[in-house]
Write a protein that holds these residues in place. Structure first.
Motif, PDB file in Angstrom:
ATOM      1  N   ASN A 161     -15.034   1.198   1.486  1.00 23.65           N
ATOM      2  CA  ASN A 161     -14.241   0.038   1.086  1.00 23.65           C
ATOM      3  C   ASN A 161     -13.599   0.251  -0.278  1.00 23.65           C
ATOM      4  OD1 ASN A 161     -14.239  -2.039   3.141  1.00 23.65           O
ATOM      5  ND2 ASN A 161     -16.454  -2.166   2.842  1.00 23.65           N
ATOM      6  N   TYR A 162     -14.337   0.873  -1.184  1.00 21.17           N
ATOM      7  CA  TYR A 162     -13.770   1.152  -2.501  1.00 21.17           C
ATOM      8  C   TYR A 162     -12.605   2.137  -2.370  1.00 21.17           C
ATOM      9  CZ  TYR A 162     -13.060   3.122  -7.101  1.00 21.17           C
ATOM     10  OH  TYR A 162     -12.474   3.574  -8.253  1.00 21.17           O
ATOM     11  N   VAL A 163     -12.778   3.184  -1.577  1.00 21.41           N
ATOM     12  CA  VAL A 163     -11.716   4.175  -1.404  1.00 21.41           C
ATOM     13  C   VAL A 163     -10.474   3.522  -0.796  1.00 21.41           C
ATOM     14  CG1 VAL A 163     -11.055   6.342  -0.273  1.00 21.41           C
ATOM     15  CG2 VAL A 163     -13.362   6.067  -1.219  1.00 21.41           C
ATOM     16  N   LYS A 164     -10.684   2.623   0.165  1.00 22.60           N
ATOM     17  CA  LYS A 164      -9.552   1.907   0.745  1.00 22.60           C
ATOM     18  C   LYS A 164      -8.822   1.083  -0.311  1.00 22.60           C
ATOM     19  CE  LYS A 164      -8.297  -1.492   4.289  1.00 22.60           C
ATOM     20  NZ  LYS A 164      -8.792  -2.507   5.247  1.00 22.60           N
ATOM     21  N   SER A 165      -9.571   0.534  -1.261  1.00 24.77           N
ATOM     22  CA  SER A 165      -8.950  -0.287  -2.304  1.00 24.77           C
ATOM     23  C   SER A 165      -8.039   0.539  -3.213  1.00 24.77           C
ATOM     24  CB  SER A 165     -10.026  -0.983  -3.144  1.00 24.77           C
ATOM     25  OG  SER A 165     -10.647  -0.075  -4.054  1.00 24.77           O
ATOM     26  N   ASN A 296     -28.071  15.487  19.768  1.00 24.60           N
ATOM     27  CA  ASN A 296     -28.450  16.734  20.454  1.00 24.60           C
ATOM     28  C   ASN A 296     -28.753  17.870  19.488  1.00 24.60           C
ATOM     29  OD1 ASN A 296     -25.902  17.453  19.570  1.00 24.60           O
ATOM     30  ND2 ASN A 296     -24.962  17.431  21.607  1.00 24.60           N
ATOM     31  N   GLY A 297     -28.704  17.601  18.188  1.00 30.24           N
ATOM     32  CA  GLY A 297     -29.012  18.640  17.200  1.00 30.24           C
ATOM     33  C   GLY A 297     -27.806  19.411  16.715  1.00 30.24           C
ATOM     34  N   LEU A 298     -26.655  19.168  17.334  1.00 30.41           N
ATOM     35  CA  LEU A 298     -25.415  19.795  16.875  1.00 30.41           C
ATOM     36  C   LEU A 298     -24.654  18.822  15.957  1.00 30.41           C
ATOM     37  CD1 LEU A 298     -24.182  21.585  20.130  1.00 30.41           C
ATOM     38  CD2 LEU A 298     -25.297  22.607  18.127  1.00 30.41           C
ATOM     39  N   ASN A 299     -23.578  19.291  15.406  1.00 32.57           N
ATOM     40  CA  ASN A 299     -22.835  18.501  14.418  1.00 32.57           C
ATOM     41  C   ASN A 299     -21.429  18.179  14.868  1.00 32.57           C
ATOM     42  OD1 ASN A 299     -24.985  20.100  12.716  1.00 32.57           O
ATOM     43  ND2 ASN A 299     -24.340  18.358  11.465  1.00 32.57           N
ATOM     44  N   ARG A 300     -20.870  17.170  14.206  1.00 33.28           N
ATOM     45  CA  ARG A 300     -19.507  16.741  14.438  1.00 33.28           C
ATOM     46  C   ARG A 300     -18.839  16.489  13.079  1.00 33.28           C
ATOM     47  NH1 ARG A 300     -19.589  10.250  15.842  1.00 33.28           N
ATOM     48  NH2 ARG A 300     -21.175   9.634  14.311  1.00 33.28           N
ATOM     49  N   TYR A 301     -17.540  16.355  13.091  1.00 31.67           N
ATOM     50  CA  TYR A 301     -16.826  15.830  11.937  1.00 31.67           C
ATOM     51  C   TYR A 301     -16.817  14.308  12.033  1.00 31.67           C
ATOM     52  CZ  TYR A 301     -15.140  20.563  10.950  1.00 31.67           C
ATOM     53  OH  TYR A 301     -15.062  21.896  10.640  1.00 31.67           O
ATOM     54  N   LEU A 302     -16.848  13.655  10.882  1.00 25.99           N
ATOM     55  CA  LEU A 302     -16.807  12.189  10.864  1.00 25.99           C
ATOM     56  C   LEU A 302     -16.264  11.727   9.516  1.00 25.99           C
ATOM     57  CD1 LEU A 302     -17.487   9.545  12.424  1.00 25.99           C
ATOM     58  CD2 LEU A 302     -19.649   9.527  11.138  1.00 25.99           C
ATOM     59  N   ALA A 303     -14.961  11.542   9.449  1.00 26.18           N
ATOM     60  CA  ALA A 303     -14.360  10.991   8.233  1.00 26.18           C
ATOM     61  C   ALA A 303     -14.723   9.516   8.137  1.00 26.18           C
ATOM     62  CB  ALA A 303     -12.848  11.182   8.270  1.00 26.18           C
ATOM     63  N   GLU A 304     -15.215   9.099   6.977  1.00 22.66           N
ATOM     64  CA  GLU A 304     -15.809   7.769   6.855  1.00 22.66           C
ATOM     65  C   GLU A 304     -14.894   6.739   6.195  1.00 22.66           C
ATOM     66  OE1 GLU A 304     -20.316   8.076   6.147  1.00 22.66           O
ATOM     67  OE2 GLU A 304     -19.534   9.942   5.302  1.00 22.66           O
ATOM     68  N   GLY A 305     -13.608   6.990   6.190  1.00 23.07           N
ATOM     69  CA  GLY A 305     -12.672   6.040   5.612  1.00 23.07           C
ATOM     70  C   GLY A 305     -12.442   4.842   6.504  1.00 23.07           C
ATOM     71  N   ILE A 306     -11.594   3.928   6.025  1.00 23.94           N
ATOM     72  CA  ILE A 306     -11.305   2.697   6.754  1.00 23.94           C
ATOM     73  C   ILE A 306      -9.795   2.518   6.842  1.00 23.94           C
ATOM     74  CG2 ILE A 306     -11.524   0.176   6.755  1.00 23.94           C
ATOM     75  CD1 ILE A 306     -14.127   0.515   5.177  1.00 23.94           C
ATOM     76  N   GLY A 307      -9.315   2.176   8.019  1.00 24.39           N
ATOM     77  CA  GLY A 307      -7.911   1.836   8.170  1.00 24.39           C
ATOM     78  C   GLY A 307      -6.993   3.025   8.348  1.00 24.39           C
ATOM     79  N   ILE A 308      -5.719   2.797   8.067  1.00 26.88           N
ATOM     80  CA  ILE A 308      -4.671   3.798   8.266  1.00 26.88           C
ATOM     81  C   ILE A 308      -4.704   4.816   7.142  1.00 26.88           C
ATOM     82  CG2 ILE A 308      -2.172   4.113   8.470  1.00 26.88           C
ATOM     83  CD1 ILE A 308      -2.011   1.231   9.502  1.00 26.88           C
ATOM     84  N   THR A 309      -4.539   6.084   7.486  1.00 24.45           N
ATOM     85  CA  THR A 309      -4.533   7.132   6.467  1.00 24.45           C
ATOM     86  C   THR A 309      -3.322   6.969   5.554  1.00 24.45           C
ATOM     87  OG1 THR A 309      -3.374   8.605   7.984  1.00 24.45           O
ATOM     88  CG2 THR A 309      -5.749   8.793   7.906  1.00 24.45           C
TER      89      THR A 309
END
Length: 621
Positions: A161-165, A296-309
């Motif tokens: 939320n702070y980053v979105k601000s 399952n023990g494997l990994n993914r990407y997950l950008a944690e931002g909010i809203g439109i880039t």
């Protein structure tokens, strides 16, 4: 033979005669006579013939002019320099310097003029400093009297939320500063291309491979030191050091970088410090359950931002947003305002932008392989990279620290990391190996199905030795024929990419385009398994394409190529960075430069000689 030339007079005459399309370059598309007379100091006439030699003359004049000279003393050996030698020399002595930046006073001027600041509503460029970096805060505060900047301290806990601000006041993030002779200096870094002024995540690793090839290990070491600063102060290696990237990381190459730097420097204390940081990144960024670690023990990407880039170009999302705006009978701009300010709910868009940001975190922005589903995928290349982390930790602790390393009150053994690497290797082969196709593919941990999309990333398990000999053989026999093109390995197969039309445009990481990081990992992977002939062929195809295009197009080294046609004329989103310049390329492109230097270090001498023969004037008139 040396020519003493009045720069402005010669430039004007040369361009008037040879630059027939007026772009201040000399290429095969110009229709001039392709011959230009020069006179030596003894008044001996010499005809410079052919596109390549004429463009070299143009570049040498421009370099001398940029140095503040009125006259240039240009030896014939530089004008008629064999192309492989010239491209490599320009990268080593000119392009790396052009791409090097500093987050100190010397770099502030570039940042202020950066076109990415055009959307700023504030008068001054914000420079965001970590909560606990007092030296950086004081340093930039002092610069406010000289430059239109505003220093802002980040909070201790940075939330989405702070980053979105910050979207209304996007700015640059500080990197590492150090004292040198009682003066504060920025630790240097290399940017991807001349229009960039920030340090990008995985670009930096591949650039460093080229830097090490060119005996610039101090600059590669500096990149690792900036990685360390980012992890310690921002919690992750950033997509890039801009405020809107604070919730987004990049493909993890940190341990590979520090190992390759250490192989040259042998600085054990430096390595130990970076190992501690790398383990911290591994544990906090990648191994937190429910985030980038899946069930399952494997990994993914997950950008944690909010809203439109916020970094997306204006209009980029219009096709997605228009139907919703039409439903509310408002403009797209009005809909964006309401959506961004939480005045309406749209679960579809929430999911769409989650995946969209995650695509950008993956580095493969964009590709139909991961569009609309990226956060649901255990991408094979990500898990290969994390296997490399685990095996690097094991190797370094066993080889350099006697099998046991004490860090920050914790004890890590090589055996501990070996077991983790062995387990991940088993999981990769369980979920990502497709026995029927004989390929590595991505796994969707939501649908519990393997992807049918065939990508260049299928080869990445070769890069770090995950594949068995039989799996490697299958990849060479079954994947290589599907992806090998005139200029190297394509980002995907044409069938996987699917139909391209007005409503389904090209994606830049897909067929027919090819990218330097894929090629470099594939070359090393093939050599790991003694597929030397195949590696030499792919290296030659790639270097032939780079050399041919540089010869024909005024030395251009771009971001990417259409490997099917072996051309820098790429027709996809974002265009092709590195092709827009006047007189002389402005640094080439970081990982493309690196791929050339790395490639020539691996290619047989006889093949390099063949590449130098591409200047035959009969071929380039």
């Amino acid at each position: 033979m040396i020519f003493k030339l009045h720069i402005e007079t010669t430039l004007q005459k040369l361009l008037e005669q040879e630059d027939t399309n007026g772009d201040k370059k000399i290429s095969i598309e110009d229709k001039g006579p392709k011959t230009f007379d020069l006179y030596s100091e003894t008044h001996e006439a010499y005809a410079i013939k052919g596109t390549y030699y004429l463009s070299n003359l143009l570049q040498e004049l421009a370099i001398a002019k940029n140095g503040g000279n009125e006259y240039a003393n240009i030896p014939l050996s530089k004008i008629e320099e064999p192309p492989v030698h010239r491209i490599s020399r320009m990268i080593k002595t000119y392009y790396w310097n052009e791409l090097t930046r500093f987050m100190d006073e010397s770099g502030i001027k570039n940042l202020i003029q950066d076109t990415k600041n055009a959307s700023l509503t504030a008068k001054n460029l914000p420079i965001y400093v970590p909560f606990d970096d007092a030296m950086a805060y004081k340093y930039y505060k002092n610069l406010e009297t000289k430059y239109p900047i505003e220093t802002k301290r980040l909070p201790k806990n940075i939330t989405p939320n702070y980053v979105k601000s910050l979207n209304k006041a996007p700015g640059i993030l500080s990197l590492k500063l150090k004292y040198h002779h009682d003066q504060i200096q920025g630790v240097p870094f290399v940017v991807p291309g001349g229009r960039f002024n920030e340090m990008y995540g995985w670009d930096s690793y591949f650039e460093s491979i080229g830097l090490i090839c060119d005996n610039k290990v101090d600059l590669a070491k500096a990149m690792a030191d900036n990685f360390q600063y980012e992890i310690e102060h921002y919690g992750k290696i950033l997509n890039a050091n801009r405020s809107y990237y604070l919730t987004r990381t990049q493909p993890p190459f940190y341990t590979s970088l520090i190992r390759e730097v250490f192989n040259v420097t042998q600085d054990i204390e430096w390595l130990k410090s970076h190992l501690e940081t790398a383990i911290k990144e591994y544990e906090t960024v990648w191994m937190t359950e429910g985030k980038r670690l899946t069930y399952n023990g494997l990994n993914r990407y997950l950008a944690e931002g909010i809203g439109i880039t916020p970094e997306a170009e204006e209009g980029h999302y219009d096709a997605i947003l228009k139907p919703f705006a039409d439903q509310l009978k408002c403009t797209i701009e009005e809909y964006i305002y309401k959506y961004q300010n939480n005045e309406l709910e749209n679960p579809f868009l929430d999911t769409y932008f989650l995946h969209d940001r995650t695509v950008r975190e993956s580095g493969h922005d964009t590709s139909y392989r991961i569009e609309g589903c990226c956060a649901d995928l255990n991408l094979v290349e990500l898990n290969v990279l994390l296997y490399k982390y685990e095996s690097d930790f094991a190797d370094l602790i066993n080889d350099l620290f006697g099998g046991e390393l004490n860090l920050n009150s914790n004890t890590y053994t090589g055996n501990f990391w070996s077991k983790k690497a062995k387990n991940r290797k088993s999981l990769i082969n369980r979920y990502c190996w497709n026995e029927e196709k004989g390929l590595y593919v991505d796994y969707n941990h939501v649908t519990k199905e393997q992807s049918k999309f065939i990508s260049a990333t299928t080869f990445t398990p070769l890069w770090c030795g995950i594949a068995s000999k039989s799996q490697a053989k299958s990849l060479v026999e079954r994947a290589l024929p599907l992806l090998k093109e005139k200029g190297g390995v394509a980002g995907s197969t044409k069938d996987s990419r699917g139909e391209i039309n007005e409503s389904r445009p090209h994606r830049q990481w897909d067929y027919p385009n090819g990218w330097a990081p894929h090629q470099m990992m594939i070359w090393k992977g093939l050599l790991n398994y003694d597929y030397n002939h195949e590696a030499q062929e792919l290296i030659y195809r790639w270097l032939y394409m780079i050399t041919r295009n540089a010869v024909d197009y005024n030395g251009t080294i771009p971001e990417k190529y259409d490997v099917v046609e072996a051309t820098l004329k790429v027709y996809s989103e974002y265009g092709n960075v590195g092709t827009d310049f006047e007189y002389v390329p402005k640094g080439g492109f970081g990982w493309m430069n690196a791929s050339f230097q790395y490639g020539i270090s691996l290619l047989k001498k006889s093949y390099l000689n063949n590449l130098n023969d591409l200047v035959d004037p009969e071929l380039i008139f």
